[in-house]
Design a protein around this motif. Structure first.
Motif, PDB file in Angstrom:
ATOM      1  N   CYS A   1      -0.169  26.166   5.545  1.00 23.89           N
ATOM      2  CA  CYS A   1      -1.397  25.339   5.870  1.00 23.89           C
ATOM      3  C   CYS A   1      -2.375  26.630   5.010  1.00 23.89           C
TER       4      CYS A   1
ATOM      5  N   ASP B   1       1.943  22.799   2.997  1.00 17.94           N
ATOM      6  CA  ASP B   1       0.042  22.809   2.338  1.00 17.94           C
ATOM      7  C   ASP B   1       0.054  23.997   1.715  1.00 17.94           C
TER       8      ASP B   1
ATOM      9  N   TYR C   1      -3.809  22.697  -1.468  1.00 19.54           N
ATOM     10  CA  TYR C   1      -4.745  21.686  -1.213  1.00 19.54           C
ATOM     11  C   TYR C   1      -5.092  21.239  -2.339  1.00 19.54           C
TER      12      TYR C   1
ATOM     13  N   HIS D   1      -0.070  17.619   1.727  1.00 20.35           N
ATOM     14  CA  HIS D   1      -1.325  18.048   0.354  1.00 20.35           C
ATOM     15  C   HIS D   1      -0.949  18.599  -0.502  1.00 20.35           C
TER      16      HIS D   1
ATOM     17  N   ASP E   1       1.682  22.141   9.646  1.00 21.19           N
ATOM     18  CA  ASP E   1       1.156  20.955   9.252  1.00 21.19           C
ATOM     19  C   ASP E   1      -0.472  21.408  10.094  1.00 21.19           C
TER      20      ASP E   1
HETATM   21 FE   LIG Z   1      -2.328  21.845   6.514  1.00 24.16          FE
END
Ligand SMILES: [Fe+2]
Length: 510
Positions: A151, A178, A181, A232, A403
């Motif tokens: 992420c 991720d 994004y 994403h 996540d």
């Molecule tokens: Fe994320």
């Protein structure tokens, strides 16, 4: 098919091709560095490694600033940092069809040791990357140190946490998704285009932008990476229109073009093979799942959602959710993971899932809400996986997840409907590199910890990664967090440390 099988005779065309050098622009001169996206390595085995780079002297324009023709790229891999003792070298061809990316799988290496590598094209030379093979499968392994990360929204901050991962000096990095994004959301720095990528060129430009982050580049040049996608990185599976399928295919190709993968993808394909397994001698088997690409629709029970609660991604689990046979892995991957469990002789068995595996119940308006992206929306699939752990007597199951941009340490209850049932394993869910966790998603989790006694730690306030130290007797996870993502001088500390003892499922504060 096991991921390792793909390495044999896979995409490693570098070592064997005798190229007509001049025909491919060996004398090319570059006004700007064609290696601005760095170098990386991945898919380590005890005897092989895959090296990656991409030529792009102007990475943020379509075509990367190169002529649309093949380029010959020399590579060398050595057992010393000065590259004075090469153990393999060759030439690979970077083609415009694959965004001038280069991948070379080098075989016949020594187990458990560092190697250094470098690429050259025309008058340009890349930085020297370092990588490491896995330990000897035939010998007993005393220790493994690795990191889980996830992420990294470019717009929300620097990927500075990676600098500290480099200092921590890990054997490899597992990225749980991720990595890029599509949506723009943040003011610290900006995507070159606000729109969600649609075409292959859009996705290439987005990947290139993320790869320009110097902290991410440093980590890639220091350790082998394995990476799986989360929601994403590509379009969700919910939409099956021809346009949506084409968009997802574009995302998969760009992913492949920018990752140190040996194979698992064919140009134009509508699927990509990212799940795989790494064996660290007799100490650790790591199974890496793809929980997104093959899942049944998560967008169920909409009518039961509350528009003012958790952006409607927290919802009651209506009857459709518990349909037998419902899956987040797909039948082929489910059979594969059951086989990895059944054939394991390793003391620790880690399963990587991009999303939360353990149950988490949120009481709201007289109903029990669940997070629709997590395994709570695939309870029958989770039961089958826990069943496989039990049937095979799997030694020390640990789930590694991400996540939700927060650090968690969890006992996985044997019966997910009974959070206080005996733990079957442990879960370590890692916070994000840079992405924030908005209050409407954070508050319901924070407010419901008392209903979830199997969760021993939840904190969404800091960015970072997890550092896992595995020995025969214990597994220790440090939640490494940085004090800022707005400065390259960020300092690192431990938010908390948790340990798992060999033979005793569940986490303990360390
Ligand atoms: Fe994320």
């Amino acid at each position: 098919m096991k991921r390792r099988d793909l390495l044999i005779g896979g995409m490693g065309l570098g070592a064997t091709l005798a190229m007509p050098r001049l025909a491919f622009g060996q004398t090319a001169r570059f006004d700007r560095d064609p290696f601005q996206l760095g170098v990386s390595s991945g898919e380590p085995t005890s005897t092989s490694i895959t090296l990656w780079t991409r030529l792009a002297p102007d990475p943020l324009v379509p075509g990367g600033g190169l002529e649309p023709r093949p380029y010959a790229v020399d590579w060398v891999l050595a057992s010393d940092e000065a590259l004075g003792a090469p153990v393999a070298r060759g030439t690979a061809i970077a083609t415009p069809e694959m965004a001038h990316s280069v991948r070379v799988t080098v075989q016949g290496l020594q187990p458990g040791r560092h190697y250094w590598y470098r690429f050259t094209v025309g008058d340009a030379t890349s930085v020297t990357g370092r990588t490491k093979t896995l330990p000897d499968l035939r010998l007993s392994t005393g220790q493994v140190r690795f990191a889980t990360a996830s992420c990294q929204h470019f717009e929300q901050g620097l990927f500075v946490a990676y600098d500290h991962m480099v200092e921590d000096d890990v054997d490899f990095v597992l990225h749980l998704g991720d990595y890029i994004y599509g949506v723009s959301r943040g003011e610290f720095r900006h995507h070159t285009r606000k729109d969600v990528p649609v075409t292959l060129e859009d996705y290439r430009l987005r990947h290139a932008l993320y790869k320009t982050d110097p902290h991410l580049q440093k980590a890639h040049a220091s350790f082998p990476f394995m990476a799986v996608m989360d929601n994403h990185d590509a379009l969700k599976d919910v939409d099956l229109t021809p346009e949506a399928l084409a968009q997802r295919a574009a995302a998969y190709q760009a992913w492949f073009e920018h990752m140190p993968m040996a194979g698992g993808y064919t140009a134009g394909s509508r699927s990509i093979y990212t799940h795989g397994s790494l064996d660290f001698g007799d100490l650790l088997r790591l199974n890496i799942l793809d929980t997104r690409q093959f899942r049944d629709n998560e967008d169920l029970c909409r009518e039961a959602a509350d528009p003012d609660y958790g952006f409607t991604i927290y919802r009651p689990a209506c009857a459709d959710v518990t349909a037998p046979g419902r899956t987040t892995l797909g039948a082929a991957q489910e059979a594969w993971i059951a086989d990895r469990f059944a054939t394991s002789r390793q003391r620790w068995n880690a399963t990587a899932s991009s999303v939360l595996f353990a149950p988490f119940a949120m009481q709201h308006g007289g109903d029990t809400f669940r997070y629709e992206s997590s395994w709570d929306y695939y309870p029958e699939n989770r039961k089958r996986l826990i069943g496989a752990m039990k049937e095979t007597g799997l030694s020390n199951p640990v789930v590694l997840s991400a996540d939700i941009h927060s650090n968690w340490a969890i006992d996985i209850p044997e019966d997910p409907d009974e959070p206080e049932s005996a733990p079957i394993g442990s879960e370590m869910l890692a916070t994000s590199i840079s992405s924030g966790w908005p209050q409407p998603l954070d508050a319901p989790m924070k407010d419901n910890l008392t209903y979830n006694p199997h969760v021993h730690h939840y904190d969404s306030s800091q960015r970072g990664y997890m550092l896992h130290d595995v020995t025969p007797e214990s597994w220790t996870t440090a939640m490494r967090v940085v004090d800022t993502i707005e400065s390259a001088q960020a300092k690192v500390s431990n938010q908390a440390r948790f340990a798992i003892e060999h033979g005793k499922a569940g986490v303990q504060k360390a």
